[in-house]
Design a protein around this motif. Structure first.
Motif, PDB file in Angstrom:
ATOM      1  N   VAL A 191       0.830  -1.205   0.000  1.00 24.12           N
ATOM      2  CA  VAL A 191       0.000   0.000   0.000  1.00 24.12           C
ATOM      3  C   VAL A 191       0.860   1.249   0.000  1.00 24.12           C
ATOM      4  O   VAL A 191       0.592   2.210  -0.725  1.00 24.12           O
ATOM      5  N   ASN A 192       1.903   1.245   0.815  1.00 19.26           N
ATOM      6  CA  ASN A 192       2.754   2.428   0.955  1.00 19.26           C
ATOM      7  C   ASN A 192       4.223   2.023   0.800  1.00 19.26           C
ATOM      8  O   ASN A 192       4.881   1.648   1.768  1.00 19.26           O
ATOM      9  N   PRO A 193       4.742   2.099  -0.431  1.00 16.09           N
ATOM     10  CA  PRO A 193       6.135   1.704  -0.668  1.00 16.09           C
ATOM     11  C   PRO A 193       7.150   2.592   0.047  1.00 16.09           C
ATOM     12  O   PRO A 193       8.330   2.253   0.128  1.00 16.09           O
ATOM     13  N   GLY A 194       6.668   3.713   0.588  1.00 19.25           N
ATOM     14  CA  GLY A 194       7.574   4.642   1.256  1.00 19.25           C
ATOM     15  C   GLY A 194       8.077   4.144   2.598  1.00 19.25           C
ATOM     16  O   GLY A 194       8.991   4.736   3.177  1.00 19.25           O
ATOM     17  N   VAL A 195       7.476   3.072   3.108  1.00 23.82           N
ATOM     18  CA  VAL A 195       7.921   2.516   4.395  1.00 23.82           C
ATOM     19  C   VAL A 195       8.471   1.112   4.159  1.00 23.82           C
ATOM     20  O   VAL A 195       7.838   0.282   3.514  1.00 23.82           O
ATOM     21  N   ASN A 196       9.643   0.857   4.647  1.00 22.59           N
ATOM     22  CA  ASN A 196      10.291  -0.438   4.438  1.00 22.59           C
ATOM     23  C   ASN A 196       9.991  -1.359   5.614  1.00 22.59           C
ATOM     24  O   ASN A 196      10.886  -1.770   6.356  1.00 22.59           O
ATOM     25  N   ILE A 197       8.682  -1.650   5.803  1.00 26.71           N
ATOM     26  CA  ILE A 197       8.289  -2.422   6.976  1.00 26.71           C
ATOM     27  C   ILE A 197       6.986  -3.150   6.681  1.00 26.71           C
ATOM     28  O   ILE A 197       6.178  -2.713   5.855  1.00 26.71           O
ATOM     29  N   GLU A 198       6.781  -4.270   7.332  1.00 26.69           N
ATOM     30  CA  GLU A 198       5.552  -5.041   7.178  1.00 26.69           C
ATOM     31  C   GLU A 198       4.979  -5.356   8.554  1.00 26.69           C
ATOM     32  O   GLU A 198       5.720  -5.583   9.509  1.00 26.69           O
ATOM     33  N   GLY A 199       3.658  -5.365   8.638  1.00 21.08           N
ATOM     34  CA  GLY A 199       3.002  -5.728   9.884  1.00 21.08           C
ATOM     35  C   GLY A 199       3.206  -7.197  10.215  1.00 21.08           C
ATOM     36  O   GLY A 199       3.507  -8.025   9.336  1.00 21.08           O
ATOM     37  N   TRP A 200       3.023  -7.515  11.472  1.00 18.33           N
ATOM     38  CA  TRP A 200       3.287  -8.874  11.965  1.00 18.33           C
ATOM     39  C   TRP A 200       2.434  -9.918  11.245  1.00 18.33           C
ATOM     40  O   TRP A 200       2.899 -11.018  10.919  1.00 18.33           O
ATOM     41  N   LEU A 201       1.156  -9.593  10.971  1.00 17.60           N
ATOM     42  CA  LEU A 201       0.242 -10.560  10.372  1.00 17.60           C
ATOM     43  C   LEU A 201       0.322 -10.607   8.852  1.00 17.60           C
ATOM     44  O   LEU A 201      -0.394 -11.389   8.225  1.00 17.60           O
ATOM     45  N   VAL A 202       1.152  -9.764   8.255  1.00 18.09           N
ATOM     46  CA  VAL A 202       1.292  -9.790   6.796  1.00 18.09           C
ATOM     47  C   VAL A 202       2.730 -10.121   6.403  1.00 18.09           C
ATOM     48  O   VAL A 202       3.217  -9.708   5.349  1.00 18.09           O
ATOM     49  N   GLY A 203       3.410 -10.847   7.264  1.00 10.77           N
ATOM     50  CA  GLY A 203       4.724 -11.351   6.920  1.00 10.77           C
ATOM     51  C   GLY A 203       5.897 -10.680   7.603  1.00 10.77           C
ATOM     52  O   GLY A 203       7.050 -11.102   7.415  1.00 10.77           O
ATOM     53  N   GLY A 204       5.649  -9.651   8.398  1.00 16.59           N
ATOM     54  CA  GLY A 204       6.731  -8.962   9.085  1.00 16.59           C
ATOM     55  C   GLY A 204       7.091  -9.623  10.403  1.00 16.59           C
ATOM     56  O   GLY A 204       6.442 -10.577  10.847  1.00 16.59           O
ATOM     57  N   SER A 205       8.120  -9.104  11.036  1.00  9.28           N
ATOM     58  CA  SER A 205       8.541  -9.620  12.334  1.00  9.28           C
ATOM     59  C   SER A 205       7.705  -8.981  13.437  1.00  9.28           C
ATOM     60  O   SER A 205       7.091  -7.933  13.232  1.00  9.28           O
ATOM     61  N   PRO A 206       7.658  -9.591  14.620  1.00  7.88           N
ATOM     62  CA  PRO A 206       6.901  -8.996  15.725  1.00  7.88           C
ATOM     63  C   PRO A 206       7.541  -7.734  16.286  1.00  7.88           C
ATOM     64  O   PRO A 206       6.928  -7.035  17.087  1.00  7.88           O
ATOM     65  N   GLY A 207       8.758  -7.413  15.864  1.00  7.90           N
ATOM     66  CA  GLY A 207       9.449  -6.243  16.403  1.00  7.90           C
ATOM     67  C   GLY A 207       8.705  -4.947  16.176  1.00  7.90           C
ATOM     68  O   GLY A 207       8.578  -4.116  17.083  1.00  7.90           O
ATOM     69  N   PHE A 208       8.189  -4.746  14.959  1.00  5.76           N
ATOM     70  CA  PHE A 208       7.450  -3.520  14.647  1.00  5.76           C
ATOM     71  C   PHE A 208       6.166  -3.435  15.478  1.00  5.76           C
ATOM     72  O   PHE A 208       5.815  -2.377  16.007  1.00  5.76           O
ATOM     73  N   PHE A 209       5.470  -4.557  15.606  1.00  7.16           N
ATOM     74  CA  PHE A 209       4.252  -4.589  16.430  1.00  7.16           C
ATOM     75  C   PHE A 209       4.560  -4.202  17.873  1.00  7.16           C
ATOM     76  O   PHE A 209       3.843  -3.402  18.488  1.00  7.16           O
ATOM     77  N   LEU A 210       5.623  -4.747  18.421  1.00  2.00           N
ATOM     78  CA  LEU A 210       5.990  -4.446  19.805  1.00  2.00           C
ATOM     79  C   LEU A 210       6.405  -2.980  19.963  1.00  2.00           C
ATOM     80  O   LEU A 210       6.135  -2.358  20.996  1.00  2.00           O
ATOM     81  N   THR A 211       7.026  -2.429  18.930  1.00  2.00           N
ATOM     82  CA  THR A 211       7.389  -1.012  18.967  1.00  2.00           C
ATOM     83  C   THR A 211       6.143  -0.136  19.008  1.00  2.00           C
ATOM     84  O   THR A 211       6.069   0.827  19.781  1.00  2.00           O
ATOM     85  N   GLN A 212       5.157  -0.476  18.175  1.00  2.00           N
ATOM     86  CA  GLN A 212       3.892   0.276  18.177  1.00  2.00           C
ATOM     87  C   GLN A 212       3.202   0.161  19.537  1.00  2.00           C
ATOM     88  O   GLN A 212       2.673   1.143  20.072  1.00  2.00           O
TER      89      GLN A 212
END
Length: 264
Positions: A191-212
């Protein structure tokens, strides 16, 4: 908070995302409202309900319309992300409003129009931080979740007898917080190529979720303590609560010397 999130401050350095103000506007406002409720205390004159449901409906419509600029306008240009934020805003608010309506119908045995309107605003607040980062399907999930969680947050407020007249904590505070947390689950580069990150449930690591999650805990704590302290200082200079006599007489009459409506 504007600097912390959007100006390269602490939360920005952590990698916290907030598209249009889940932290900066809604979570902070909701926790400030709760601190204010605790500091100011309950009103002496208990309101019987909404002053005018048609005016509440009109206000909600104006608010909803303005929210397109609030969310989609936060892209600061017109592109695919702007369009995605626009439609996500509409869809999340619609699903949240209907979810709240159905919950009231099931649990209170009455489908209340005020509930539909309140749920819509909860959906708007919840999708705000995620509007330009999630897919349409995720916006539906966020809207439904918002309708459920904010409904029970307001029910809890009523049970605890917190005098939050406009449900700022239950709708904006809880809604904005949920939006920040769910962004950690559903954000996607698709959706937003400007951010180099993925949510936990769409293939990303739990690190970003925990940061939020950590960011919203920090912000809610900070805003609550700061607001309570601010009101304490202000109250030492000028009272933040009117007297019982002024409240009984009516604030329009007490503070402005006129009244909006003649009452029997």
């Amino acid at each position: 908070l504007v600097h912390m999130v959007w100006g390269g401050g602490l939360l920005a350095k952590w990698g916290v995302l907030d598209f249009a103000g889940g932290i900066v506007v809604h979570a902070s406002a909701g926790m400030a409202a709760l601190a204010s409720v605790y500091f100011v205390g309950k009103r002496n004159v208990i309101e019987r309900g909404p002053h005018s449901i048609p005016l509440v409906a009109l206000g909600t419509g104006l608010l909803w319309f303005g929210w397109y600029g609030f969310n989609a306008g936060s892209e600061c240009k017109v592109d695919a992300i702007t369009a995605q934020a626009f439609i996500n805003t509409d869809v999340a608010a619609s699903f949240a409003g209907m979810t709240w309506l159905f919950l009231a119908w099931i649990l209170e045995k009455k489908p209340k129009f005020i509930g539909l309107l309140t749920g819509s605003v909860a959906g708007l607040a919840t999708i705000t931080p995620a509007a330009g980062y999630v897919t349409l399907a995720s916006a539906v999930i966020i809207g439904i979740t918002s309708g459920i969680v904010c409904y029970f947050a307001v029910a809890l407020k009523n049970k605890l007898k917190w005098d939050d007249a406009l449900d700022v904590w239950g709708v904006h505070g809880v809604g904005g917080s949920i939006g920040i947390i769910m962004l950690g689950l559903f954000a996607t580069k698709a959706v937003n190529p400007g951010v180099n990150i993925e949510g936990w449930l769409v293939g990303g690591s739990p690190g970003f979720f925990l940061t939020q999650l950590l960011s919203i805990v920090l912000v809610c704590t900070y805003c609550s303590l700061f607001t309570y302290g601010m009101l304490y200082v202000i109250n030492r200079i000028t009272p933040v609560k009117v007297t019982k006599e002024e409240e009984v007489a009516g604030l329009d009459n007490s503070l402005l010397g006129e009244i909006a409506y003649e009452q029997d």
